[in-house]
Design a protein around this motif. Sequence first.
Motif, short mmCIF file in Angstrom:
data_model
loop_
_atom_site.label_atom_id
_atom_site.label_comp_id
_atom_site.label_asym_id
_atom_site.label_seq_id
_atom_site.Cartn_x
_atom_site.Cartn_y
_atom_site.Cartn_z
N ALA A 1 0.88 -1.17 -0.28
CA ALA A 1 -0.06 -0.06 0.05
C ALA A 1 0.79 1.16 0.03
O ALA A 1 2.05 1.31 0.57
CB ALA A 1 -0.94 -0.15 1.30
N ASP A 2 0.70 2.28 -0.64
CA ASP A 2 1.09 3.43 -0.80
C ASP A 2 1.62 4.13 0.76
O ASP A 2 2.62 4.54 0.99
CB ASP A 2 0.55 4.63 -1.61
CG ASP A 2 0.43 4.35 -2.96
OD1 ASP A 2 -0.55 4.99 -3.78
OD2 ASP A 2 1.19 3.49 -3.64
N SER A 3 0.72 3.81 1.57
CA SER A 3 0.82 4.30 2.90
C SER A 3 2.13 3.84 3.69
O SER A 3 2.50 4.21 4.63
CB SER A 3 -0.42 4.25 3.69
OG SER A 3 -0.60 2.71 3.88
N VAL A 4 2.62 2.57 3.33
CA VAL A 4 3.71 1.93 4.05
C VAL A 4 4.78 1.60 3.20
O VAL A 4 5.73 1.00 3.68
CB VAL A 4 3.13 0.38 4.67
CG1 VAL A 4 1.89 0.81 5.35
CG2 VAL A 4 2.94 -0.64 3.38
N LYS A 5 4.66 2.01 1.92
CA LYS A 5 5.94 1.88 1.02
C LYS A 5 7.03 2.53 1.72
O LYS A 5 7.29 3.69 1.96
CB LYS A 5 5.73 2.54 -0.27
CG LYS A 5 4.80 1.24 -1.17
CD LYS A 5 4.65 2.09 -2.85
CE LYS A 5 3.81 1.17 -3.47
NZ LYS A 5 3.50 1.87 -4.80
N GLY A 6 8.47 1.86 1.49
CA GLY A 6 9.65 2.25 2.01
C GLY A 6 9.55 2.10 3.46
O GLY A 6 10.74 2.45 4.12
N ARG A 7 8.69 1.74 4.16
CA ARG A 7 8.77 1.58 5.79
C ARG A 7 8.44 0.02 6.13
O ARG A 7 9.01 -0.46 7.30
CB ARG A 7 7.73 2.36 6.41
CG ARG A 7 7.77 3.91 6.24
CD ARG A 7 7.13 4.73 6.85
NE ARG A 7 5.60 4.42 6.89
CZ ARG A 7 4.79 4.00 7.79
NH1 ARG A 7 5.13 3.66 8.86
NH2 ARG A 7 3.23 3.66 7.51
N PHE A 8 7.62 -0.81 5.44
CA PHE A 8 7.21 -2.15 5.38
C PHE A 8 8.06 -2.87 4.72
O PHE A 8 8.03 -2.60 3.24
CB PHE A 8 5.71 -2.26 5.69
CG PHE A 8 4.92 -1.64 6.67
CD1 PHE A 8 5.57 -0.67 7.62
CD2 PHE A 8 3.67 -1.92 6.93
CE1 PHE A 8 5.02 -0.15 8.63
CE2 PHE A 8 2.91 -1.38 8.04
CZ PHE A 8 3.58 -0.55 8.74
N THR A 9 8.41 -4.31 5.00
CA THR A 9 8.69 -5.28 4.24
C THR A 9 8.13 -6.64 4.48
O THR A 9 8.07 -6.81 5.81
CB THR A 9 10.36 -5.20 4.45
OG1 THR A 9 10.83 -4.04 4.10
CG2 THR A 9 10.99 -6.25 3.55
N ILE A 10 7.75 -7.09 3.37
CA ILE A 10 7.01 -8.49 3.71
C ILE A 10 7.92 -9.60 3.05
O ILE A 10 8.65 -9.17 2.20
CB ILE A 10 5.92 -8.46 2.96
CG1 ILE A 10 4.83 -9.99 3.10
CG2 ILE A 10 5.95 -8.36 1.39
CD1 ILE A 10 3.33 -9.83 2.67
N SER A 11 8.24 -10.62 3.95
CA SER A 11 9.07 -11.65 3.45
C SER A 11 8.44 -13.05 3.81
O SER A 11 7.19 -13.00 4.71
CB SER A 11 10.17 -11.55 3.79
OG SER A 11 10.32 -11.64 5.61
N ARG A 12 8.83 -14.11 3.29
CA ARG A 12 8.47 -15.32 3.65
C ARG A 12 9.53 -16.36 3.43
O ARG A 12 10.36 -16.39 3.11
CB ARG A 12 7.26 -15.68 2.72
CG ARG A 12 7.84 -16.03 1.42
CD ARG A 12 6.47 -16.10 0.49
NE ARG A 12 5.98 -17.36 0.70
CZ ARG A 12 4.56 -17.64 0.11
NH1 ARG A 12 4.03 -16.65 -0.49
NH2 ARG A 12 4.02 -18.81 0.37
N GLN B 1 8.00 -6.91 8.58
CA GLN B 1 9.00 -5.94 9.05
C GLN B 1 8.48 -4.46 9.18
O GLN B 1 8.24 -3.93 7.89
CB GLN B 1 10.34 -5.77 8.57
CG GLN B 1 11.37 -5.23 9.19
CD GLN B 1 11.37 -5.60 10.83
OE1 GLN B 1 11.79 -6.50 11.05
NE2 GLN B 1 11.77 -4.29 11.55
N MET B 2 8.05 -3.89 10.30
CA MET B 2 7.35 -2.57 10.11
C MET B 2 8.44 -1.43 10.76
O MET B 2 8.79 -1.67 11.88
CB MET B 2 6.16 -2.57 10.68
CG MET B 2 5.24 -3.52 10.64
SD MET B 2 3.68 -3.55 11.04
CE MET B 2 3.99 -3.80 12.75
N ASN B 3 8.97 -0.78 10.04
CA ASN B 3 9.89 0.29 10.62
C ASN B 3 9.10 1.77 10.36
O ASN B 3 8.35 1.97 9.55
CB ASN B 3 11.32 0.42 9.91
CG ASN B 3 11.86 -0.85 9.75
OD1 ASN B 3 11.82 -1.53 11.05
ND2 ASN B 3 12.57 -1.49 8.65
#
Length: 112
Positions: free
Chosen positions: A61-72, A82-84
């Motif tokens: 989502a635009d609101s979290v781009k650059g701050r959140f990272t999804i991984s599996r 990961q939420m920074n």
Amino acid sequence: QVQLVESGGGLVQPGGSLRLSCVTSGFTFSDYAITWYRQAPGKEREPVAVISSRGSATNYADSVKGRFTISRDNAKATVYLQMNSLKPEDTAVYYCGTLGSWGRGTQVTVSS
């Protein structure tokens, strides 16, 4: 049956970080994309991040781009978020979902 269990939420100050986990079972994990959603009080559930079945593609989502990272980790049937640089507006219950199922969610509260 599909099961998803989220964990890792909590209370954090603005600017802080959290790492959410979503442990899954009941389906062939490596065959499916997984989405993290969130629902803030009084608002509808919204998608936050999605990762493809093999982890080669992600979208945010635009609101979290650059701050959140999804991984599996397909060996562990687990997805992470990961939420920074957390902001008060990130406060919500966070869910992971796939195949029309969600877990019970984990509460994230960002407040000083």
